[in-house]
Enzyme design. Structure first.
Site, PDB file in Angstrom:
ATOM      1  N   ASP A   1     -50.264 -13.382  -3.711  1.00 49.58           N
ATOM      2  CA  ASP A   1     -49.595 -14.782  -3.226  1.00 49.58           C
ATOM      3  C   ASP A   1     -49.335 -14.474  -1.849  1.00 49.58           C
ATOM      4  O   ASP A   1     -49.571 -13.716  -1.413  1.00 49.58           O
ATOM      5  CB  ASP A   1     -48.367 -14.890  -4.096  1.00 49.58           C
ATOM      6  CG  ASP A   1     -47.377 -13.771  -4.213  1.00 49.58           C
ATOM      7  OD1 ASP A   1     -46.530 -13.682  -3.176  1.00 49.58           O
ATOM      8  OD2 ASP A   1     -47.262 -12.865  -4.886  1.00 49.58           O
TER       9      ASP A   1
ATOM     10  N   ASP B   1     -46.019 -14.998  -0.870  1.00 52.76           N
ATOM     11  CA  ASP B   1     -44.626 -15.056  -0.871  1.00 52.76           C
ATOM     12  C   ASP B   1     -44.097 -16.328  -0.804  1.00 52.76           C
ATOM     13  O   ASP B   1     -44.479 -17.335  -1.592  1.00 52.76           O
ATOM     14  CB  ASP B   1     -44.275 -14.111   0.309  1.00 52.76           C
ATOM     15  CG  ASP B   1     -42.608 -13.436   0.195  1.00 52.76           C
ATOM     16  OD1 ASP B   1     -42.761 -13.173  -0.845  1.00 52.76           O
ATOM     17  OD2 ASP B   1     -41.909 -13.567   1.026  1.00 52.76           O
TER      18      ASP B   1
END
Length: 292
Positions: free
Chosen positions: A209, A211
């Protein structure tokens, strides 16, 4: 045999390792308690492997509750020569996209609630962490990952946060300003303890991802990383098998960084003042340097 005995620490999503010949499972008790789970040993050709799921099977342990000292000690006691960490991480930079891999070579430790050393009162040691990753092992792992189709970024700074919560937006922006590349919750104090145990250590940080710093991307949640994590886990399994195959027929030599003898320059307590109880406890990870 080749002399290689790879310790594989499986992170989020990687709770088992396939393809092992002569597979056996055994429990271990260390001076620092039991590790996260039973060790699974086997071989691929002439290369021996020992697998340990960092969070335990089924992901039972939080990042803070992982028994890092016991994990590293268990691998050392099992005769492991080198440790490869597989871990999930968030990206702090645009160029590291979900599904890609960062072979991190630096760490910033922001954890606050973990036991970070095997040493203590009665026997003090200070190992150098200037180069926390074994350059040779990291390159071999990156080569294996690329060979199975992974996109690898060689080098990068991994910020280790305490967790288990994900970052606030302010924290994420701060870590980007610091020049960090990825963020995770588990490579520290793991890398520090591996160095104290004189074990060459490398990590393949698997990006799941961005973040929460990226304005046009939803903030990270468990549910929105599971699909990427599953893809990363399959890729990691292939890379581990490829790494083992690549080492068949290649005799192991010592790390060029001298990691296997780093304690020769780290023990500061005068020999005649060293606590016998600590010496006995530390024989599991520092017996060579202590002469016991």
């Amino acid at each position: 045999m080749s002399g290689w005995k790879l310790g594989i620490i499986g992170g989020s999503g990687l709770y088992a390792l396939d393809g092992l010949e002569d597979r056996r499972e055994h429990t271990v008790e260390t001076p620092w308690g039991p590790p996260s789970d039973a060790l699974v040993s086997g071989r691929i050709g002439e290369v021996e492997l020992v697998f340990l799921p960092r969070h335990g099977k089924g992901h039972r342990l939080t990042p803070t509750d992982v028994p890092y000292r016991a994990n590293i000690a268990a691998l050392k006691m099992a005769g492991v020569t080198d440790v490869l960490s597989i871990s999930a991480c968030g990206s702090l930079q645009e160029q590291y996209a979900p599904g890609e891999v960062v072979a991190a070579d630096q760490f910033i430790d922001r954890t606050v609630s973990r036991e970070k050393t095997f040493f203590g009162a009665g026997l003090v040691g200070h190992v150098s962490m200037a180069e926390p990753v074994c350059a040779r092992l990291s390159a071999l792992a990156a080569n294996a990952m690329e060979a199975v189709g992974g996109k690898v970024h060689r080098g990068g700074t991994y910020l280790a946060m305490e967790g288990p919560q994900f970052s606030s937006l302010a924290e994420s922006r701060l870590y980007r300003q610091w020049g960090c590349d990825v963020i995770g919750m588990t490579n520290m104090p793991e890398a520090k303890l591996a160095r104290e145990a004189e074990l060459p250590y490398a990590t393949l940080a698997m990006v799941t991802d961005y973040d929460c710093w990226r304005a046009d991307t939803d903030a990270v949640t468990v549910t929105n990383v599971l699909e990427i994590m599953a893809q990363n886990t399959a890729l990691a399994r292939r890379a581990i098998l490829q790494l083992a195959h690549s080492l068949n027929g290649t005799p192991r030599t010592l790390s060029p960084q001298g990691i296997e003898t780093c304690l020769d320059f780290a023990l500061i307590t005068a020999p005649d003042l060293r606590d016998p109880v600590m010496i006995d406890k530390l024989r599991a990870i520092a017996g060579r340097a202590l002469g016991v």
